[in-house]
Design a protein around this motif. Structure first.
Motif, PDB file in Angstrom:
ATOM      1  N   ALA A 221      74.208  45.071 -39.988  1.00 22.30           N
ATOM      2  CA  ALA A 221      73.877  43.725 -39.503  1.00 22.30           C
ATOM      3  C   ALA A 221      72.907  43.794 -38.330  1.00 22.30           C
ATOM      4  O   ALA A 221      71.984  42.975 -38.218  1.00 22.30           O
ATOM      5  N   ALA A 222      73.092  44.784 -37.455  1.00 22.33           N
ATOM      6  CA  ALA A 222      72.210  44.928 -36.296  1.00 22.33           C
ATOM      7  C   ALA A 222      70.814  45.365 -36.715  1.00 22.33           C
ATOM      8  O   ALA A 222      69.828  45.044 -36.040  1.00 22.33           O
ATOM      9  N   ARG A 223      70.705  46.097 -37.826  1.00 20.45           N
ATOM     10  CA  ARG A 223      69.379  46.541 -38.287  1.00 20.45           C
ATOM     11  C   ARG A 223      68.609  45.411 -38.969  1.00 20.45           C
ATOM     12  O   ARG A 223      67.403  45.506 -39.143  1.00 20.45           O
ATOM     13  N   GLU A 224      69.301  44.338 -39.341  1.00 25.12           N
ATOM     14  CA  GLU A 224      68.634  43.235 -40.036  1.00 25.12           C
ATOM     15  C   GLU A 224      68.052  42.210 -39.067  1.00 25.12           C
ATOM     16  O   GLU A 224      66.895  41.813 -39.195  1.00 25.12           O
ATOM     17  N   THR A 225      68.842  41.767 -38.100  1.00 20.45           N
ATOM     18  CA  THR A 225      68.379  40.746 -37.160  1.00 20.45           C
ATOM     19  C   THR A 225      68.960  41.004 -35.775  1.00 20.45           C
ATOM     20  O   THR A 225      69.995  41.658 -35.625  1.00 20.45           O
ATOM     21  N   LEU A 226      68.290  40.450 -34.774  1.00 20.44           N
ATOM     22  CA  LEU A 226      68.816  40.530 -33.417  1.00 20.44           C
ATOM     23  C   LEU A 226      70.126  39.758 -33.304  1.00 20.44           C
ATOM     24  O   LEU A 226      71.046  40.175 -32.598  1.00 20.44           O
ATOM     25  N   GLY A 227      70.225  38.642 -34.004  1.00 20.11           N
ATOM     26  CA  GLY A 227      71.476  37.893 -33.985  1.00 20.11           C
ATOM     27  C   GLY A 227      72.643  38.705 -34.500  1.00 20.11           C
ATOM     28  O   GLY A 227      73.762  38.600 -33.999  1.00 20.11           O
ATOM     29  N   GLY A 228      72.395  39.581 -35.495  1.00 18.38           N
ATOM     30  CA  GLY A 228      73.451  40.432 -36.022  1.00 18.38           C
ATOM     31  C   GLY A 228      73.875  41.515 -35.065  1.00 18.38           C
ATOM     32  O   GLY A 228      74.925  42.141 -35.249  1.00 18.38           O
ATOM     33  N   ALA A 229      73.073  41.761 -34.014  1.00 18.56           N
ATOM     34  CA  ALA A 229      73.399  42.810 -33.036  1.00 18.56           C
ATOM     35  C   ALA A 229      74.067  42.271 -31.787  1.00 18.56           C
ATOM     36  O   ALA A 229      74.472  43.055 -30.920  1.00 18.56           O
ATOM     37  N   LEU A 230      74.208  40.940 -31.660  1.00 19.76           N
ATOM     38  CA  LEU A 230      74.690  40.368 -30.407  1.00 19.76           C
ATOM     39  C   LEU A 230      76.120  40.759 -30.080  1.00 19.76           C
ATOM     40  O   LEU A 230      76.496  40.789 -28.916  1.00 19.76           O
TER      41      LEU A 230
ATOM     42  N   ASP B 221      70.944  46.860 -26.681  1.00 23.40           N
ATOM     43  CA  ASP B 221      69.723  47.151 -25.934  1.00 23.40           C
ATOM     44  C   ASP B 221      68.604  47.603 -26.884  1.00 23.40           C
ATOM     45  O   ASP B 221      67.454  47.186 -26.739  1.00 23.40           O
ATOM     46  N   ALA B 222      68.967  48.443 -27.849  1.00 20.95           N
ATOM     47  CA  ALA B 222      67.969  48.888 -28.835  1.00 20.95           C
ATOM     48  C   ALA B 222      67.466  47.712 -29.666  1.00 20.95           C
ATOM     49  O   ALA B 222      66.271  47.629 -29.989  1.00 20.95           O
ATOM     50  N   ALA B 223      68.361  46.788 -29.994  1.00 21.86           N
ATOM     51  CA  ALA B 223      67.973  45.625 -30.784  1.00 21.86           C
ATOM     52  C   ALA B 223      67.010  44.731 -30.007  1.00 21.86           C
ATOM     53  O   ALA B 223      66.042  44.204 -30.573  1.00 21.86           O
ATOM     54  N   ARG B 224      67.264  44.559 -28.729  1.00 17.87           N
ATOM     55  CA  ARG B 224      66.360  43.735 -27.929  1.00 17.87           C
ATOM     56  C   ARG B 224      64.977  44.377 -27.821  1.00 17.87           C
ATOM     57  O   ARG B 224      63.953  43.694 -27.903  1.00 17.87           O
ATOM     58  N   SER B 225      64.943  45.686 -27.647  1.00 16.61           N
ATOM     59  CA  SER B 225      63.654  46.378 -27.612  1.00 16.61           C
ATOM     60  C   SER B 225      62.936  46.269 -28.956  1.00 16.61           C
ATOM     61  O   SER B 225      61.720  46.051 -29.013  1.00 16.61           O
ATOM     62  N   ALA B 226      63.705  46.406 -30.040  1.00 16.77           N
ATOM     63  CA  ALA B 226      63.105  46.289 -31.380  1.00 16.77           C
ATOM     64  C   ALA B 226      62.587  44.880 -31.612  1.00 16.77           C
ATOM     65  O   ALA B 226      61.536  44.695 -32.239  1.00 16.77           O
ATOM     66  N   PHE B 227      63.298  43.879 -31.087  1.00 17.09           N
ATOM     67  CA  PHE B 227      62.838  42.509 -31.282  1.00 17.09           C
ATOM     68  C   PHE B 227      61.521  42.261 -30.547  1.00 17.09           C
ATOM     69  O   PHE B 227      60.639  41.557 -31.060  1.00 17.09           O
ATOM     70  N   VAL B 228      61.388  42.823 -29.347  1.00 20.38           N
ATOM     71  CA  VAL B 228      60.125  42.654 -28.623  1.00 20.38           C
ATOM     72  C   VAL B 228      58.981  43.296 -29.410  1.00 20.38           C
ATOM     73  O   VAL B 228      57.867  42.764 -29.478  1.00 20.38           O
TER      74      VAL B 228
ATOM     75  N   ALA C 265      60.102  43.205 -40.738  1.00 21.50           N
ATOM     76  CA  ALA C 265      59.760  44.571 -41.122  1.00 21.50           C
ATOM     77  C   ALA C 265      59.616  45.466 -39.895  1.00 21.50           C
ATOM     78  O   ALA C 265      60.108  46.607 -39.873  1.00 21.50           O
ATOM     79  N   VAL C 266      58.960  44.963 -38.844  1.00 27.53           N
ATOM     80  CA  VAL C 266      58.795  45.762 -37.614  1.00 27.53           C
ATOM     81  C   VAL C 266      60.140  45.983 -36.942  1.00 27.53           C
ATOM     82  O   VAL C 266      60.443  47.085 -36.469  1.00 27.53           O
ATOM     83  N   TYR C 267      60.974  44.959 -36.918  1.00 28.56           N
ATOM     84  CA  TYR C 267      62.289  45.077 -36.284  1.00 28.56           C
ATOM     85  C   TYR C 267      63.133  46.139 -36.983  1.00 28.56           C
ATOM     86  O   TYR C 267      63.726  47.012 -36.327  1.00 28.56           O
ATOM     87  N   SER C 268      63.211  46.077 -38.300  1.00 28.90           N
ATOM     88  CA  SER C 268      64.027  47.039 -39.048  1.00 28.90           C
ATOM     89  C   SER C 268      63.524  48.463 -38.848  1.00 28.90           C
ATOM     90  O   SER C 268      64.319  49.405 -38.702  1.00 28.90           O
ATOM     91  N   ALA C 269      62.199  48.627 -38.827  1.00 35.23           N
ATOM     92  CA  ALA C 269      61.642  49.967 -38.642  1.00 35.23           C
ATOM     93  C   ALA C 269      61.909  50.505 -37.243  1.00 35.23           C
ATOM     94  O   ALA C 269      62.037  51.726 -37.057  1.00 35.23           O
ATOM     95  N   ALA C 270      62.000  49.630 -36.241  1.00 36.76           N
ATOM     96  CA  ALA C 270      62.196  50.067 -34.867  1.00 36.76           C
ATOM     97  C   ALA C 270      63.660  50.339 -34.526  1.00 36.76           C
ATOM     98  O   ALA C 270      63.943  50.994 -33.518  1.00 36.76           O
ATOM     99  N   MET C 271      64.591  49.853 -35.338  1.00 37.34           N
ATOM    100  CA  MET C 271      66.015  50.063 -35.059  1.00 37.34           C
ATOM    101  C   MET C 271      66.458  51.451 -35.492  1.00 37.34           C
ATOM    102  O   MET C 271      66.018  51.952 -36.532  1.00 37.34           O
TER     103      MET C 271
END
Length: 496
Positions: A441-450, A458-465, A428-434
């Motif tokens: 796919a990138a908004r769902e998981t970091l793996g989908g953004a690779l 870069d945005a996905a990695r920041s959202a994952f943190v 939930a936090v990841y999706s809201a931060a993207m």
């Protein structure tokens, strides 16, 4: 047996001698390998996929079959050990583990490998409760039993962390089957030394083994744990929800049946005791945080910091340093202070560690993250060690196998819940931060953004943190609850 007994008025329990401590060392062999096999395939899957070419579903079952069968059969094998003998079940499990390891190593098709992993799960279910039950019967003195359980907990936790490291090292020099063949020397040594050092123990007048209860426990735990893990990995799915509902319903039927049996597989009276039932509960809460957050830490090392899987596995061993110091210290303190307060303190230490990790960002040095990991791991394992020893002490020796199995089943359920609860918070936090403009796919998981453009990645990695921080906040709050539960339920509880 070489137990040293005390004499005179008020003599305490018999003290274990050299033979019992040597026997404990033998028991650590299957425990280490059974816990390693949970994670040993993390690096081997690419090689297995290239060789056996499994489909996506087959690959998932290759990874998950071992854990599912292990969790589903723990209660059955714990009760069986109480009836036929824990040493007999341990040695039979060791022989089956060795044979299944050979079958897995030389499997020539995905189906064969899945079947071999299922047999490994059956063998692991024979081994796990037997090791803990034999500790209960080897060490009658509470202080010695506390030290033995401390070692048991440390070895179990270390095995899960060592699995990826061992498999990564082996795969640099050998083919993927070597990750299974490494089990053979240890199991062979157990089969040789076990009959010499381990005493046979079983319940007195155990009665007939209830096959229907065994099938009910398996039918309840398998869909329940599988459904929870599916929800954690893929989000809401009607099939997973149906599986959870069916598992809960069958669990209710299983519990009601145990209440009517003269010789039940699970002693409901024991579970109602604060010392045992409360320990099972706090252990479950500890596993929710342990497993639920471990997923984030592993992905952080690999996908955010860009470490190789083997390098990430090595760094993930660092928090065990805190465990090796804190667990014996907690056991020593529990001999002077009510262990409920020590457990509560351990959970508070874990809460501090998770709170520390809640504040990290992309610029945070790795050492800061590892310090937070050391702190929360030290607190969690200290509390779990004391809870495990308290539960064992509360269980009568004749019910040690089933008591250990219920405790371990609770841990398995806690691990699945951790992936679901903390995973949902993080998602939930990841999706809201993207950013909304990112691909779906990138908004769902970091793996989908690779595979995305650099800006999106870069945005996905920041959202994952940020997601990792959100999961840390959830784990911190859970640890505060666990601290309160430990003090309220276990204060003054009998040590058995």
């Amino acid at each position: 047996m070489t137990l040293t007994t005390s004499s005179g008025p008020g003599a305490g329990p018999a003290l274990a001698g050299r033979r019992e401590w040597a026997a404990l060392g033998v028991l650590m062999l299957p425990l280490l390998l059974v816990s390693m096999d949970i994670s040993v395939l993390y690096f081997a899957i690419p090689s297995i996929a290239a060789d056996l070419r499994p489909g996506a579903t087959e690959q998932l079952w290759i990874l998950d079959m071992y854990g599912f069968v292990l969790a589903g059969l723990l209660i059955t094998m714990g009760a069986l050990g109480d009836r036929v003998g824990r040493r007999r079940l341990l040695l039979g499990g060791a022989a089956l583990f060795g044979l299944a390891s050979v079958a897995a190593a030389y499997a020539h098709s995905p189906g064969t490998l899945i079947g071999a992993r299922a047999l490994l799960g059956v063998a692991g279910a024979c081994l796990m409760p037997s090791t803990l039950a034999l500790i209960r019967n080897l060490f009658h003195d509470p202080a010695q039993r506390a030290r033995a359980v401390t070692l048991w907990t440390a070895v179990m936790a270390s095995g899960i962390s060592l699995g990826p490291v061992v498999s990564g090292a082996l795969l640099e020099h050998f083919w993927w089957g070597s990750v299974f063949l490494v089990n053979l020397p240890a199991m062979g040594l157990l089969l040789i030394l076990g009959p010499l050092l381990l005493p046979e123990s079983k319940g007195v007048g155990g009665g007939r083994f209830d096959l229907f209860s065994s099938l009910l426990s398996l039918a309840a735990l398998l869909p329940l744990i599988h459904g929870i893990k599916s929800l954690a990995e893929d989000g809401w799915d009607p099939v997973a929800g149906l599986g959870i509902g069916a598992g809960v319903l069958l669990a209710v039927v299983f519990v009601r049946r145990q209440g009517r049996l003269a010789q039940p597989m699970v002693d409901l009276g024991l579970i109602r005791q604060r010392a045992y039932g409360g320990s099972v509960l706090v252990n479950l809460l500890a596993m929710v945080a342990t497993v639920g957050f471990a997923v984030f830490l592993t992905q952080y090392l690999q996908s955010v910091l860009g470490q190789s899987p083997f390098e990430a596995a090595l760094w993930s061993l660092v928090p065990t340093g805190g465990v090796l110091v804190a667990a014996p210290l907690a056991a020593a303190l529990a001999r002077r202070v009510d262990r409920a307060y020590i457990m509560g303190g351990g959970f508070l230490v874990a809460a501090v560690g998770f709170g520390w990790l809640a504040g990290i960002d992309r610029a945070t040095p790795l050492w800061v993250v590892l310090v937070g990991g050391c702190v929360y791991a030290a607190g969690l394992v200290s509390a779990m060690t004391l809870a495990t020893e308290l539960a064992l002490g509360a269980a009568p020796p004749e019910r040690a196998g089933s008591a250990a199995a219920v405790l371990e089943s609770g841990q398995e359920l806690g691990g699945a819940l951790g992936m679901a609860v903390l995973g949902s918070i993080g998602a939930a936090v990841y999706s809201a931060a993207m950013p909304a403009s990112a691909p779906a796919a990138a908004r769902e998981t970091l793996g989908g953004a690779l595979g995305s453009p650099p800006g999106v990645l870069d945005a996905a990695r920041s959202a994952f943190v940020e997601a990792m921080g959100g999961a840390a906040v959830g784990a911190c709050l859970l640890m505060l609850v666990a601290a309160g539960v430990a003090v309220v339920l276990l204060r003054g509880a009998s040590r058995g």
